[in-house]
Scaffold this active site. Structure first.
Site, PDB file in Angstrom:
ATOM      1  N   LYS A  35      30.655 -23.595  49.013  1.00 60.91           N
ATOM      2  CA  LYS A  35      29.627 -24.562  49.407  1.00 60.91           C
ATOM      3  C   LYS A  35      30.262 -25.928  49.689  1.00 60.91           C
ATOM      4  O   LYS A  35      29.954 -26.583  50.678  1.00 60.91           O
ATOM      5  CB  LYS A  35      28.607 -24.668  48.267  1.00 60.91           C
ATOM      6  CG  LYS A  35      27.220 -25.033  48.718  1.00 60.91           C
ATOM      7  CD  LYS A  35      26.202 -24.889  47.593  1.00 60.91           C
ATOM      8  CE  LYS A  35      25.518 -23.539  47.583  1.00 60.91           C
ATOM      9  NZ  LYS A  35      24.450 -23.425  46.584  1.00 60.91           N
ATOM     10  N   GLU A 146      11.680 -34.227  41.977  1.00 64.99           N
ATOM     11  CA  GLU A 146      11.787 -34.171  43.442  1.00 64.99           C
ATOM     12  C   GLU A 146      10.639 -33.325  44.006  1.00 64.99           C
ATOM     13  O   GLU A 146      10.348 -32.258  43.481  1.00 64.99           O
ATOM     14  CB  GLU A 146      13.141 -33.529  43.796  1.00 64.99           C
ATOM     15  CG  GLU A 146      13.384 -33.359  45.269  1.00 64.99           C
ATOM     16  CD  GLU A 146      13.305 -34.671  46.020  1.00 64.99           C
ATOM     17  OE1 GLU A 146      14.045 -35.609  45.678  1.00 64.99           O
ATOM     18  OE2 GLU A 146      12.467 -34.766  46.951  1.00 64.99           O
ATOM     19  N   CYS A 262      10.978 -22.187  43.970  1.00 69.33           N
ATOM     20  CA  CYS A 262      10.280 -23.140  43.091  1.00 69.33           C
ATOM     21  C   CYS A 262       8.967 -22.615  42.514  1.00 69.33           C
ATOM     22  O   CYS A 262       8.885 -22.386  41.315  1.00 69.33           O
ATOM     23  CB  CYS A 262      10.039 -24.458  43.826  1.00 69.33           C
ATOM     24  SG  CYS A 262      11.568 -25.351  44.149  1.00 69.33           S
TER      25      CYS A 262
HETATM   26  P1  NAD Z   1      20.237 -24.190  44.355  1.00 68.12           P
HETATM   27  O1  NAD Z   1      20.483 -22.955  43.595  1.00 68.12           O
HETATM   28  O2  NAD Z   1      20.163 -24.156  45.847  1.00 68.12           O
HETATM   29  O3  NAD Z   1      21.329 -25.277  43.988  1.00 68.12           O
HETATM   30  C1  NAD Z   1      21.816 -25.510  42.702  1.00 68.12           C
HETATM   31  C2  NAD Z   1      23.297 -25.856  42.832  1.00 68.12           C
HETATM   32  O4  NAD Z   1      23.798 -26.306  41.573  1.00 68.12           O
HETATM   33  C3  NAD Z   1      24.164 -24.679  43.243  1.00 68.12           C
HETATM   34  O5  NAD Z   1      24.876 -25.016  44.439  1.00 68.12           O
HETATM   35  C4  NAD Z   1      25.111 -24.475  42.064  1.00 68.12           C
HETATM   36  O6  NAD Z   1      26.400 -24.026  42.435  1.00 68.12           O
HETATM   37  C5  NAD Z   1      25.148 -25.874  41.486  1.00 68.12           C
HETATM   38  N1  NAD Z   1      25.589 -25.948  40.084  1.00 68.12           N
HETATM   39  C6  NAD Z   1      25.265 -25.148  39.045  1.00 68.12           C
HETATM   40  N2  NAD Z   1      25.875 -25.568  37.926  1.00 68.12           N
HETATM   41  C7  NAD Z   1      26.591 -26.671  38.245  1.00 68.12           C
HETATM   42  C8  NAD Z   1      27.405 -27.577  37.525  1.00 68.12           C
HETATM   43  N3  NAD Z   1      27.587 -27.432  36.204  1.00 68.12           N
HETATM   44  N4  NAD Z   1      27.994 -28.590  38.170  1.00 68.12           N
HETATM   45  C9  NAD Z   1      27.802 -28.755  39.502  1.00 68.12           C
HETATM   46  N5  NAD Z   1      27.030 -27.946  40.245  1.00 68.12           N
HETATM   47  C10 NAD Z   1      26.427 -26.907  39.629  1.00 68.12           C
HETATM   48  O7  NAD Z   1      18.866 -24.793  43.779  1.00 68.12           O
HETATM   49  P2  NAD Z   1      17.905 -25.884  44.459  1.00 68.12           P
HETATM   50  O8  NAD Z   1      16.855 -25.192  45.251  1.00 68.12           O
HETATM   51  O9  NAD Z   1      18.717 -26.953  45.089  1.00 68.12           O
HETATM   52  O10 NAD Z   1      17.162 -26.446  43.170  1.00 68.12           O
HETATM   53  C11 NAD Z   1      17.796 -27.332  42.264  1.00 68.12           C
HETATM   54  C12 NAD Z   1      16.733 -27.914  41.349  1.00 68.12           C
HETATM   55  O11 NAD Z   1      15.803 -28.671  42.123  1.00 68.12           O
HETATM   56  C13 NAD Z   1      15.879 -26.869  40.628  1.00 68.12           C
HETATM   57  O12 NAD Z   1      15.531 -27.371  39.380  1.00 68.12           O
HETATM   58  C14 NAD Z   1      14.649 -26.762  41.512  1.00 68.12           C
HETATM   59  O13 NAD Z   1      13.525 -26.302  40.801  1.00 68.12           O
HETATM   60  C15 NAD Z   1      14.480 -28.210  41.930  1.00 68.12           C
HETATM   61  N6  NAD Z   1      13.758 -28.413  43.196  1.00 68.12           N
HETATM   62  C16 NAD Z   1      14.073 -27.674  44.278  1.00 68.12           C
HETATM   63  C17 NAD Z   1      13.373 -27.882  45.463  1.00 68.12           C
HETATM   64  C18 NAD Z   1      13.639 -27.021  46.680  1.00 68.12           C
HETATM   65  O14 NAD Z   1      12.834 -27.090  47.625  1.00 68.12           O
HETATM   66  N7  NAD Z   1      14.678 -26.236  46.730  1.00 68.12           N
HETATM   67  C19 NAD Z   1      12.381 -28.864  45.535  1.00 68.12           C
HETATM   68  C20 NAD Z   1      12.123 -29.632  44.394  1.00 68.12           C
HETATM   69  C21 NAD Z   1      12.814 -29.399  43.231  1.00 68.12           C
END
Ligand code: NAD
Length: 435
Positions: A35, A146, A262
């Site tokens: 990534k 968010e 989500c």
């Molecule tokens: P995602 O799985 O796409 O991304 C999470 C990222 O975190 C991954 O790339 C992973 O490799 C990384 N990660 C994990 N452990 C890590 C660490 N210790 N150090 C650095 N990076 C690390 O998930 P997402 O959809 O981006 O969601 C992230 C958060 O945001 C969740 O809590 C989700 O509920 C919230 N959220 C997501 C959205 C959405 O539309 N996707 C909207 C609002 C809130």
């Protein structure tokens, strides 16, 4: 300001690039090397309209960088936590391993004056549990949930419809608010509503918003179930009740239901947390919301089986759509992918297509047949199932498609086609909650 964003997935990558576009210096950190390599090369690791453009301009400005080494974030004034909080294996609760790991990695680098800002969606009480270890370093913690929508993520991040700051009481809370106001200077200056509150309320706002949206969708899907029994049309029903401004027409589209990374996991985690808090009954209705949602997938599978005369082994079915919604390649808990997988499991020769989500779907379910070209999926099909409402599927011409398939039966799992036009072209049309 100097910012870091820990976790560069759907939320974090967009946040990092958007913050650079607002004038900040940003480093994005992720543990996933591929990534980070992709982001460094200016390639968005997932499909999100507008992301590539701000990634490229951010990298070119020299104010946006990505790394797998958290030490690169050491001199940031504000650290955003944007790691995943997926559903825990075999349970409804959220898995907080990634949040805990991110905070543990940050703590040795923190110093007085620094602000850690949680953006991940977490169970109520998480921020209070993390605050002490952060405060021991002299840094402070805020929770800033968010609300971005995939497909509109850049726009929603740069011009949010509201900002919520969960901050501690007293002077440190005032300082945290001032820091967040500086981060979001443009949005604040533009008059974006800012709700400043405590940690628990900020955490609750996020899950309450998702619970409300999920409930609205399942409400209309419950009406679709009733409509199916009595021969009513749920789309007319939604129009009619939607004219009441107190109800509103948005999110009242009956169909195969919600999915994504989500809504499903957030309502389940909310139920689990409420039970831990001894208030399970307050949100027990969300279990029904979830059940209604899952039943709509069963309904599409049922309609598809009926369309092939109950003989799945002899049938070829075109599945239009794999992403959980249009303008995204996200297949996490996608109703569309679930329908494709279940039909395949029943012995149907499924050919699935999607403008963006085929690579992600293939990675999870290599047993399915995929094609990027809808014509290839439609060729020789005994039934067509539309499950993600991409504009190109809405615009399909029933006469042209009729020339490709073997049997003209379409199941409109999103109620986006004009039944009259499809029937006029000789199709058997089945919608969701429509006669
Ligand atoms: P995602 O799985 O796409 O991304 C999470 C990222 O975190 C991954 O790339 C992973 O490799 C990384 N990660 C994990 N452990 C890590 C660490 N210790 N150090 C650095 N990076 C690390 O998930 P997402 O959809 O981006 O969601 C992230 C958060 O945001 C969740 O809590 C989700 O509920 C919230 N959220 C997501 C959205 C959405 O539309 N996707 C909207 C609002 C809130």
């Amino acid at each position: 300001m100097k910012l870091s964003v820990i976790g560069c997935g759907y939320l974090g990558a967009v946040h990092a690039a958007s913050m650079t576009s607002l004038g900040h210096d940003v480093v994005g950190i992720d543990v996933d090397e591929s990534k980070i390599a992709s982001l460094r090369a200016g390639r968005a690791p997932f499909f999100e309209p507008g992301l590539s453009a701000i990634l490229e301009s951010g990298l070119a400005s020299g104010r946006l960088a990505f790394s797998t080494d958290i030490a690169e974030a050491a001199d940031a004034d504000v650290h955003f936590i944007a790691v995943g909080t997926p559903q825990r294996r075999g349970a409804y609760a959220a898995d907080l391993t990634y949040v805990d790991a991110a905070v543990a990695a940050l703590v040795p680098m923190l110093r007085p004056g620094v602000l850690v800002v949680g953006k991940s969606t977490v169970p109520i009480g998480t921020a209070a549990g993390l605050a002490d270890q952060i405060r021991e370093t002299g840094a402070e913690l805020a929770w800033n949930p968010e609300f971005l929508r995939e497909g509109f993520a850049v726009q929603d991040t740069v011009t949010p419809d509201r900002l919520v700051y969960g901050v501690p009481e007293g002077e440190s809370g005032v300082a945290a608010r001032a820091t967040l106001d500086r981060v979001y200077r443009d949005a604040v200056a533009a008059g974006t509503p800012v709700v400043v509150t405590d940690y628990a309320t900020a955490e609750l706002v996020k899950v309450a918003a998702n619970a409300f949206l999920a409930t609205k969708i399942s409400f209309i899907n419950a009406m679709a179930e009733i409509s199916e029994v009595v021969g009513a049309d749920v789309t007319h029903l939604a129009d009619a009740i939607g004219h009441d401004a107190r109800i509103g027409r948005r999110f009242l589209n009956a169909g195969v239901g919600f999915g994504g990374g989500c809504l499903p996991k957030d309502i389940r985690a909310f139920v689990a947390r409420a039970e831990e808090l001894g208030r399970g009954e307050s949100v027990a209705f969300l279990t029904q919301v979830d059940a209604i949602n899952r039943r709509r997938r069963d309904r599409v599978v049922e309609l598809a089986l009926a369309a092939v005369g109950g003989e799945p082994h002899r049938a070829r079915v075109a599945v239009l759509g794999l992403a959980f919604k249009p303008d995204s390649d996200d297949v996490r808990d996608s109703p569309a992918l679930d329908v494709a997988v279940r039909l395949h499991g029943l012995g149907v020769d499924v050919v699935a297509t999607d403008p963006e989500a085929v690579p992600n779907a293939r990675r999870l379910h290599p047993q399915l047949s995929f094609t990027a070209a809808p014509e290839d999926a439609l060729q020789g099909a005994d039934a067509v199932v539309l499950v993600t409402e991409w504009p190109e599927y809405r615009a399909l011409d029933p006469v042209i498609v009729g020339g490709l398939v073997r049997n003209r039966t379409i199941i409109d799992g999103r109620n986006v086609l004009d039944p009259a036009a499809w029937r006029a072209a000789g199709w058997t049309y089945r919608g969701m909650g429509r006669p």
